[in-house]
Design an enzyme around this catalytic site. Structure first.
Site, PDB file in Angstrom:
ATOM      1  N   SER A 151      36.413 -14.888 -30.904  1.00 30.31           N
ATOM      2  CA  SER A 151      36.787 -13.816 -29.983  1.00 30.31           C
ATOM      3  C   SER A 151      37.963 -14.242 -29.095  1.00 30.31           C
ATOM      4  CB  SER A 151      35.575 -13.385 -29.164  1.00 30.31           C
ATOM      5  OG  SER A 151      35.834 -12.224 -28.408  1.00 30.31           O
ATOM      6  N   HIS A 152      37.786 -14.181 -27.776  1.00 30.01           N
ATOM      7  CA  HIS A 152      38.872 -14.464 -26.837  1.00 30.01           C
ATOM      8  C   HIS A 152      38.960 -15.943 -26.468  1.00 30.01           C
ATOM      9  CE1 HIS A 152      35.248 -14.223 -24.486  1.00 30.01           C
ATOM     10  NE2 HIS A 152      35.859 -14.714 -23.427  1.00 30.01           N
ATOM     11  N   LYS A 161      30.368 -15.134 -37.099  1.00 33.08           N
ATOM     12  CA  LYS A 161      29.301 -14.187 -36.763  1.00 33.08           C
ATOM     13  C   LYS A 161      28.939 -13.313 -37.955  1.00 33.08           C
ATOM     14  CE  LYS A 161      32.223 -10.619 -34.566  1.00 33.08           C
ATOM     15  NZ  LYS A 161      32.418  -9.838 -33.319  1.00 33.08           N
ATOM     16  N   ASP A 308      40.096 -11.044 -32.065  1.00 32.41           N
ATOM     17  CA  ASP A 308      39.491 -10.255 -33.131  1.00 32.41           C
ATOM     18  C   ASP A 308      39.454  -8.772 -32.799  1.00 32.41           C
ATOM     19  OD1 ASP A 308      37.446 -10.646 -31.172  1.00 32.41           O
ATOM     20  OD2 ASP A 308      35.923 -10.154 -32.655  1.00 32.41           O
ATOM     21  N   ASP A 310      37.994  -6.934 -30.600  1.00 33.50           N
ATOM     22  CA  ASP A 310      36.785  -6.201 -30.225  1.00 33.50           C
ATOM     23  C   ASP A 310      36.740  -5.926 -28.718  1.00 33.50           C
ATOM     24  OD1 ASP A 310      36.109  -8.734 -29.264  1.00 33.50           O
ATOM     25  OD2 ASP A 310      34.079  -8.719 -30.097  1.00 33.50           O
ATOM     26  N   ARG A 311      37.756  -6.418 -27.977  1.00 36.08           N
ATOM     27  CA  ARG A 311      37.831  -6.144 -26.546  1.00 36.08           C
ATOM     28  C   ARG A 311      39.152  -5.438 -26.234  1.00 36.08           C
ATOM     29  NH1 ARG A 311      34.919 -10.891 -23.128  1.00 36.08           N
ATOM     30  NH2 ARG A 311      33.441 -11.571 -24.698  1.00 36.08           N
ATOM     31  N   GLU A 393      30.001  -2.602 -22.307  1.00 38.32           N
ATOM     32  CA  GLU A 393      29.586  -3.722 -21.480  1.00 38.32           C
ATOM     33  C   GLU A 393      30.731  -4.190 -20.600  1.00 38.32           C
ATOM     34  OE1 GLU A 393      28.022  -6.509 -24.256  1.00 38.32           O
ATOM     35  OE2 GLU A 393      29.938  -6.930 -25.197  1.00 38.32           O
ATOM     36  N   GLU A 394      30.366  -4.822 -19.508  1.00 41.15           N
ATOM     37  CA  GLU A 394      31.312  -5.165 -18.445  1.00 41.15           C
ATOM     38  C   GLU A 394      32.403  -6.120 -18.894  1.00 41.15           C
ATOM     39  OE1 GLU A 394      29.471  -8.823 -18.903  1.00 41.15           O
ATOM     40  OE2 GLU A 394      28.588  -6.810 -18.974  1.00 41.15           O
ATOM     41  N   SER A 395      32.219  -6.773 -20.029  1.00 40.39           N
ATOM     42  CA  SER A 395      33.200  -7.730 -20.530  1.00 40.39           C
ATOM     43  C   SER A 395      34.256  -7.072 -21.404  1.00 40.39           C
ATOM     44  CB  SER A 395      32.501  -8.854 -21.293  1.00 40.39           C
ATOM     45  OG  SER A 395      31.722  -8.331 -22.353  1.00 40.39           O
TER      46      SER A 395
END
Length: 548
Positions: A151-152, A161, A308, A310-311, A393-395
């Protein structure tokens, strides 16, 4: 939180990981399964580590891939496996390790038709498309997937994953089984792992399948017709080719701000702690894009994605980088009012540590609020069934239903949320920042922060096992406590800690998975001073509940 004196400034040569050494360590270092930190361990988003620490090496990925083969066979999952990767240096060799194990075990492997990078949401989208109309059980050809990504996280890290046939992050039952079996294989010196140097796979055009379908989840015509000027920064990640393809297919006024891909991520600005981290919600990691917007860049909306994709990170010309909680609140308010074909009873999904502004927005919409523990996996059943239309979600991770109310993805989708900011601007004539200003005018301005509190391992363990009855406090920062939670009200699942709520604020305390600290999330609708008081008293409440 102590901010590094170079946070937000460009990375220097001395900040960069030695990529050749990292790759050599991946191949040559063999973890010792007798050492806890060198075992396979799945967190909320898979197994992560670094080859330099003996925590993400060829042995880990070979064992974990074999465990996934055995798990999917036990579950009757006999369809194709979609395999994707991001741009971290360790992702390509780990992708190859996994592909060799999957091939040796006869798994039908679906790899990128362009030999390119694959965002997490594109893999989730592919799984759901492949499984549409199929029932569960052996012989029905259900597909699943793996994304090789941390991820980040920093460039020295790797991640792996598993997404089962529901398309979302694997649940605890699956990840526990896979991790346990992988560690058995490590202990056996990889005896039982089947592997071949040959990769036998089918080609799948992740990019075209995902991009062509976007018009079914977003109003792409409105974005084009309004002429919203967009700047998209992939931060060197898997979305880099997707943004150009989106602009071309839909005729958008969109510029890919930085198309560079570099496994050392040397173009990044340093995050709050002086590390390179592709966190698109961090003002330090996003400093270059924010600075460009402040210097009269032509963009009305600028966006960032992690490696990736996803954020999401949303930057507006009038408001700068938006806090993820602020943007989620705006997105929810807009979507539930502008998706007439969504299920009338579909709830709003949020994690227990997300802002209570979302609660107020959901109540104003007349929608049920489904509050779950941290982890996007908790939204997967609701997004598949339509029980929830939006989960966030907050992230800075979220996804939502297609315009007709059917599932789009069951994993976080940073591309989707970034484009939604442009749709909101196109349809309403106001940026998400302007909309958030209207929310605060109606509901108040919350102050929100996360801090870390040092504790022992024993205290961390006890915090994760607390019962609400262990909390004896009756007030928090001068207000009566209205709820003491150790289980999420939306699904009664353990939150892995404690949440204490009043009418004007709350705090949640959760043990860290990697450090001897617990994290305190807190929010106040009475301002920063009241927030500070909540944070201070949170320590006393936690200490009292732990009997310390």
């Amino acid at each position: 939180m102590t901010v590094h004196d170079r946070a937000g400034t460009p990375a220097r040569d001395e900040d960069l990981v030695d990529v050749p050494a990292l790759l050599a360590a991946y191949a040559d270092t063999h973890p010792d399964p007798k050492i806890d930190v060198q075992r396979v361990a799945f967190g909320t988003s898979g197994h992560r580590g670094s080859a330099l620490d003996g925590t993400f090496n060829d042995d880990h990925i070979a064992a974990t891939s074999q465990a996934i083969v055995e798990y999917r066979a036990a579950q009757g999952t006999d369809g194709p496996l979609f395999l994707g990767r991001d741009s971290h240096a360790l992702s390509e060799p780990a992708w190859r390790t996994a592909a060799e194990v999957f091939t040796a075990n006869g798994v039908t492997l679906m790899i990128d038709a362009r030999d390119g990078l694959t965002p997490t949401p594109a893999v989730s989208h592919a799984i759901l498309a492949a499984n549409a109309g199929r029932a569960g059980g052996p012989g029905n050809g259900l597909a699943d997937g793996v994304v090789v990504t941390p991820s980040h996280n920093p460039p020295r890290d790797g991640g792996f994953k598993y997404n089962p046939p529901d398309g979302g992050p694997a649940g605890t039952e699956a990840t526990t089984w896979i991790a346990n079996r992988a560690n058995e294989l490590l202990e056996a010196g990889l005896s039982g792992v089947q592997r071949t140097a040959r990769i036998d796979a089918q080609r799948y055009d992740y990019l075209d399948a995902y991009v062509a379908d976007l018009a079914n989840v977003l109003d792409m015509d409105a974005i084009r017709d309004a002429g919203v000027v967009i700047g998209a920064d992939p931060l060197g990640g898997a979305s880099v080719d997707y943004w150009g393809a989106i602009a071309e297919r839909y005729g958008l006024d969109l510029t890919v701000v930085n198309p560079a891909v570099d496994p050392a991520f040397g173009f990044m600005t340093l995050d709050w702690d002086g590390k390179i981290r592709m966190d698109c919600s961090s003002p330090y990691a996003m400093a270059s894009l924010v600075s460009r917007m402040e210097q009269d860049a032509p963009f009305r909306i600028a966006t960032g994605n992690d490696a990736d994709a996803d954020r999401h990170g949303i930057v507006t010309a009038d408001g700068g980088l938006m806090n993820p909680n602020h943007y989620l609140s705006v997105a929810i308010g807009y979507l539930y009012r502008n998706r007439p074909d969504w299920p009338a009873a579909a709830a709003v999904g949020k994690t227990a540590v997300s802002s209570s502004m979302i609660d107020r927005v959901a109540a104003d919409l007349g929608r049920t609020l489904l509050e779950v523990p941290v982890g996007f996996k908790w939204f997967v059943p609701g997004l598949r069934s339509g029980e929830i239309a939006f989960g966030g979600e907050e992230s800075a991770g979220a996804s939502f239903l297609r315009r007709d109310g059917s599932p789009w993805s069951t994993d976080k989708d940073g591309l989707l949320l970034a484009l939604l900011a442009a749709e909101i601007t196109a349809v309403t004539g106001k940026t998400p920042s302007e909309h958030y200003g209207e929310l605060t005018a109606r509901f108040g301005t919350p102050a929100y922060a996360r801090t870390d509190v040092a504790c022992t391992r024993e205290q961390k363990s006890a915090l994760g096992k607390l019962d609400a009855g262990d909390v004896t406090a009756t007030e928090l920062a001068g207000d009566p406590i209205t709820a003491k939670l150790t289980r999420a009200p939306g699904n009664d699942a353990p939150i892995g800690g404690l949440k204490v709520v009043t009418d004007t604020g709350w705090f949640a305390a959760r043990p860290s998975g990697t450090e001897d600290v617990y994290k305190v999330y807190a929010e106040s609708f009475r301002g920063p001073e009241h927030l500070a008081r909540i944070q201070a008293e949170a320590r006393d409440v936690v200490a009292g509940a732990l009997g310390s």
